[in-house]
Motif scaffolding. Structure first.
Motif, PDB file in Angstrom:
ATOM      1  N   LEU A   4       0.835  -1.193   0.000  1.00 37.46           N
ATOM      2  CA  LEU A   4       0.000   0.000   0.000  1.00 37.46           C
ATOM      3  C   LEU A   4       0.875   1.250   0.000  1.00 37.46           C
ATOM      4  N   ALA A   5       0.555   2.182  -0.885  1.00 39.83           N
ATOM      5  CA  ALA A   5       1.274   3.458  -0.959  1.00 39.83           C
ATOM      6  C   ALA A   5       0.370   4.551  -0.432  1.00 39.83           C
ATOM      7  N   ILE A   6       0.268   4.635   0.889  1.00 38.74           N
ATOM      8  CA  ILE A   6      -0.611   5.622   1.519  1.00 38.74           C
ATOM      9  C   ILE A   6       0.169   6.926   1.673  1.00 38.74           C
ATOM     10  N   THR A   7       0.420   7.556   0.557  1.00 36.80           N
ATOM     11  CA  THR A   7       1.143   8.824   0.561  1.00 36.80           C
ATOM     12  C   THR A   7       0.163   9.996   0.649  1.00 36.80           C
ATOM     13  N   ASN A   8       0.737  11.155   0.968  1.00 39.33           N
ATOM     14  CA  ASN A   8      -0.108  12.338   1.086  1.00 39.33           C
ATOM     15  C   ASN A   8      -0.798  12.679  -0.233  1.00 39.33           C
ATOM     16  N   PHE A   9      -0.052  12.529  -1.331  1.00 35.05           N
ATOM     17  CA  PHE A   9      -0.646  12.833  -2.639  1.00 35.05           C
ATOM     18  C   PHE A   9      -1.831  11.915  -2.937  1.00 35.05           C
ATOM     19  N   ASN A  10      -1.649  10.638  -2.721  1.00 32.76           N
ATOM     20  CA  ASN A  10      -2.737   9.692  -3.005  1.00 32.76           C
ATOM     21  C   ASN A  10      -3.958   9.963  -2.128  1.00 32.76           C
ATOM     22  N   ILE A  11      -3.719  10.321  -0.876  1.00 34.66           N
ATOM     23  CA  ILE A  11      -4.837  10.585   0.030  1.00 34.66           C
ATOM     24  C   ILE A  11      -5.598  11.836  -0.405  1.00 34.66           C
ATOM     25  N   VAL A  12      -4.863  12.922  -0.707  1.00 33.15           N
ATOM     26  CA  VAL A  12      -5.511  14.179  -1.083  1.00 33.15           C
ATOM     27  C   VAL A  12      -6.315  14.012  -2.367  1.00 33.15           C
ATOM     28  N   VAL A  13      -5.720  13.368  -3.372  1.00 33.81           N
ATOM     29  CA  VAL A  13      -6.412  13.213  -4.647  1.00 33.81           C
ATOM     30  C   VAL A  13      -7.652  12.348  -4.495  1.00 33.81           C
ATOM     31  N   SER A  14      -7.545  11.264  -3.740  1.00 33.68           N
ATOM     32  CA  SER A  14      -8.700  10.382  -3.566  1.00 33.68           C
ATOM     33  C   SER A  14      -9.804  11.065  -2.760  1.00 33.68           C
ATOM     34  N   VAL A  15      -9.425  11.821  -1.723  1.00 35.52           N
ATOM     35  CA  VAL A  15     -10.440  12.516  -0.921  1.00 35.52           C
ATOM     36  C   VAL A  15     -11.134  13.594  -1.742  1.00 35.52           C
ATOM     37  N   LEU A  16     -10.361  14.393  -2.470  1.00 35.05           N
ATOM     38  CA  LEU A  16     -10.958  15.462  -3.270  1.00 35.05           C
ATOM     39  C   LEU A  16     -11.842  14.888  -4.375  1.00 35.05           C
ATOM     40  N   GLY A  17     -11.317  13.905  -5.106  1.00 34.60           N
ATOM     41  CA  GLY A  17     -12.108  13.312  -6.177  1.00 34.60           C
ATOM     42  C   GLY A  17     -13.351  12.610  -5.667  1.00 34.60           C
ATOM     43  N   GLY A  18     -13.223  11.886  -4.561  1.00 27.97           N
ATOM     44  CA  GLY A  18     -14.376  11.202  -4.002  1.00 27.97           C
ATOM     45  C   GLY A  18     -15.434  12.168  -3.506  1.00 27.97           C
TER      46      GLY A  18
END
Length: 577
Positions: A4-18
């Motif tokens: 799992l790559a739980i990086t800040n970028f992945n979290i921000v993009v997934s939260v914003l897009g979701g």
């Protein structure tokens, strides 16, 4: 094995897009049926995703320090204001600033000055041990009305039904122009603080030098230069786009995005020369559509409202995550029992009494209730946060050998707490005013009708009811299918004729206006008045908003949608004639 790559970028993009996707699923229901603003909803979402709550959005981890977070907030606010103000200028009709200079001068001159002074006096009275110059600086931050939050009352079904078009335009023009005109009020106080504060020891020159800089740098370089620069860039851009479009050099996608790219260019270049990029963007947008060509060409396109929505959702989510919520309760400058009355008094007395007092001299305000409406809806939002962080940057320049001057030691914290609190109060209050007002107006009659023994919940004459609106919105298609199965097959053109009663909205939520010669208007007139009726020569601005003809049970018309049988029949009739 994959990890799992739980990086800040992945979290921000997934939260914003979701979040944007989930909000989009019910956006029409929330905005057009419940009249909730996307700013308020996104602010609450940002709070829910922030570190004190779900901890999905962690601003300090992304930026690394509080100074970097402050810089991100300032630049993000500049970007959103620049794009929004160019789009606001484009929305105004031909030569609007020239034609309506008298009411705008009244709103941007005496009214804005009174708003600044009254807000400053309220802050000075309720914040303990606060210098009057410091209060003037804080009051200047929240003086401009916010163009982002003003969209709540100038766009969508509520505005189409309740706010006259001329009143919408004067609100747009005022909120766009007074954002850039907040600089003179702010730097009047800041220059005096710099050159007369602390006994005038730190900075020599006194009030004379402060006023010289205020007239020279603030009015001359910041305001006048930005007006000239914005007008020049807007005019050159208009001529270049005319030239390219006449020779078929520009495609449709680049044509639609031209105003947005223009705003980015102005924000960047004005930032480099240190002028007022906010005011320059608004002037450029209005000059860019001075001949009304670009505005009419993009009237029915949904790209600009789409960009507008994405920016609104993003920035208010960010504000919800970075807002100093803890400082409202725990600070060294103002207790919460003073902060709450301060927010209430600013919202009540900052604008409402003064707009009401001069509304007879503003032709667009025709009634007393319109004066109350315009006076109350003067929201504080992105522009206040923008000026807040400009103030914080200026205060840092007053440090002596890295140590804050004694007279401004608490000014940064005071400005931060007061401006953020007033902005949050405005977002919440103005975001809930319309739905609560609707609910308070209709609730007594709804309860009385609902308690009546012979009340029919499906009666269309019943007043406003949240439950009925939700059920009607969700079950409209299922009911229409069920009714069509129970009745006999419709005669030709029945569905098209029935759908005339529904207005057609852009994806942004506003009703699509009628223009002369459009298939929808021609088909409507053909159906109502017969084939001999024509709309040629009518004024598009004075044409009443009547519903488009489109597929049944649809509220949004797309450009590539097939023509209806009524439209095809009308075109055939015209060919025969």
């Amino acid at each position: 094995m994959p990890e799992l790559a739980i990086t800040n970028f992945n979290i921000v993009v997934s939260v914003l897009g979701g979040w944007v996707s989930l909000f989009g699923l019910v956006s029409y229901l929330l905005k057009e049926n419940f009249y909730l603003s996307e700013a308020l909803i996104s602010l609450l979402a940002g709070v829910a995703f922030s570190p004190p709550a779900a901890n999905f959005v962690r601003p300090l981890d992304y930026a690394g320090s509080q100074e970097n977070i402050d810089a991100i907030i300032l630049y993000f606010s500049r970007l959103v204001l620049g794009v929004q103000l160019v789009l606001a200028g484009v929305q105004l009709p031909s030569r609007y600033l020239k034609k309506q200079w008298k009411p705008l001068s009244l709103l941007l001159g005496p009214i804005m000055t009174i708003m600044w002074l009254i807000t400053s006096l309220i802050v000075w009275a309720l914040v303990p041990n606060l210098n009057i110059l410091h209060a003037l600086a804080i009051g200047a931050c929240v003086t401009p009305t916010d163009p982002v939050l003003s969209n709540v009352i100038v766009k969508g079904k509520f505005a189409d039904h309740n706010v006259p078009q001329e009143l919408q335009r004067i609100i747009i023009a005022e909120s766009g122009a007074n954002d850039g005109l907040g600089y003179p009020f702010l730097f009047f106080a800041l220059y005096l603080i710099k050159y007369t504060g602390d006994g005038g020891v730190a900075e020599h020159g006194g009030a004379r030098l402060a006023m010289g800089l205020w007239f020279g740098e603030t009015w001359g370089y910041t305001i006048i230069l930005s007006i000239i620069y914005g007008a020049a860039v807007g005019w050159i851009a208009k001529e270049l786009l005319h030239w390219a479009e006449e020779r078929k050099y520009v495609d449709r996608e680049s044509f639609l995005v031209f105003a947005i790219s223009l705003s980015l260019f102005i924000v960047g270049t004005c930032g480099m020369i240190g002028s007022d990029d906010v005011l320059a963007c608004f002037i450029a947008g209005n000059v860019f559509t001075w001949d009304d060509w670009f505005r009419l060409e993009t009237l029915d396109d949904s790209l600009q409202p789409t960009i507008d929505m994405l920016l609104n959702v993003s920035i208010f989510m960010w504000y919800g995550a970075v807002c100093p919520w803890n400082k409202f309760l725990h600070n060294d400058v103002i207790p919460i029992y003073r902060l709450i009355p301060l927010g209430i008094m600013v919202l009540l007395f900052r604008r409402l009494p003064w707009v009401f007092a001069v509304h007879k001299w503003i032709p667009q305000i025709e009634e007393v209730r319109q004066a109350i409406f315009v006076g109350f809806f003067g929201p504080v939002g992105v522009s206040a946060i923008f000026y807040l962080y400009i103030t914080l940057d200026f205060i840092k320049t007053l440090d002596i050998n890295g140590v804050p001057r004694q007279d401004v030691e608490k000014l940064s914290e005071t400005t931060l707490v007061v401006v953020w609190f007033i902005a949050v109060c405005s977002i919440v209050v103005h975001g809930l005013s319309i739905p609560l007002g609707k609910l308070g107006f209709y609730l007594p009659r709804t309860l009385s009708r609902g308690l009546a023994p012979d009340a029919n919940p499906d009666d269309p004459t019943l007043p406003f009811s949240l439950g009925v609106r939700v059920s009607n919105f969700i079950g409209s298609r299922s009911r229409s299918r069920r009714n069509s199965q129970e009745t006999s097959p419709p005669t030709p053109n029945t569905s098209e004729t029935t759908s005339v009663s529904r207005p057609v909205y852009r994806i942004g939520g506003t009703v699509i206006p009628k223009t002369p010669g459009s298939p929808a208007l021609s088909a409507r007139l053909h159906t109502v008045s017969g084939p001999d009726h024509t709309a040629s020569g009518s004024d598009p601005e004075s044409t009443p908003v009547s519903p488009h003809i489109g597929p049944a049970n649809r509220t949004i018309r797309f450009p590539d949608e097939p023509r209806t049988s009524v439209q095809i029949q009308h075109e055939n009739d015209r060919k025969i004639d």
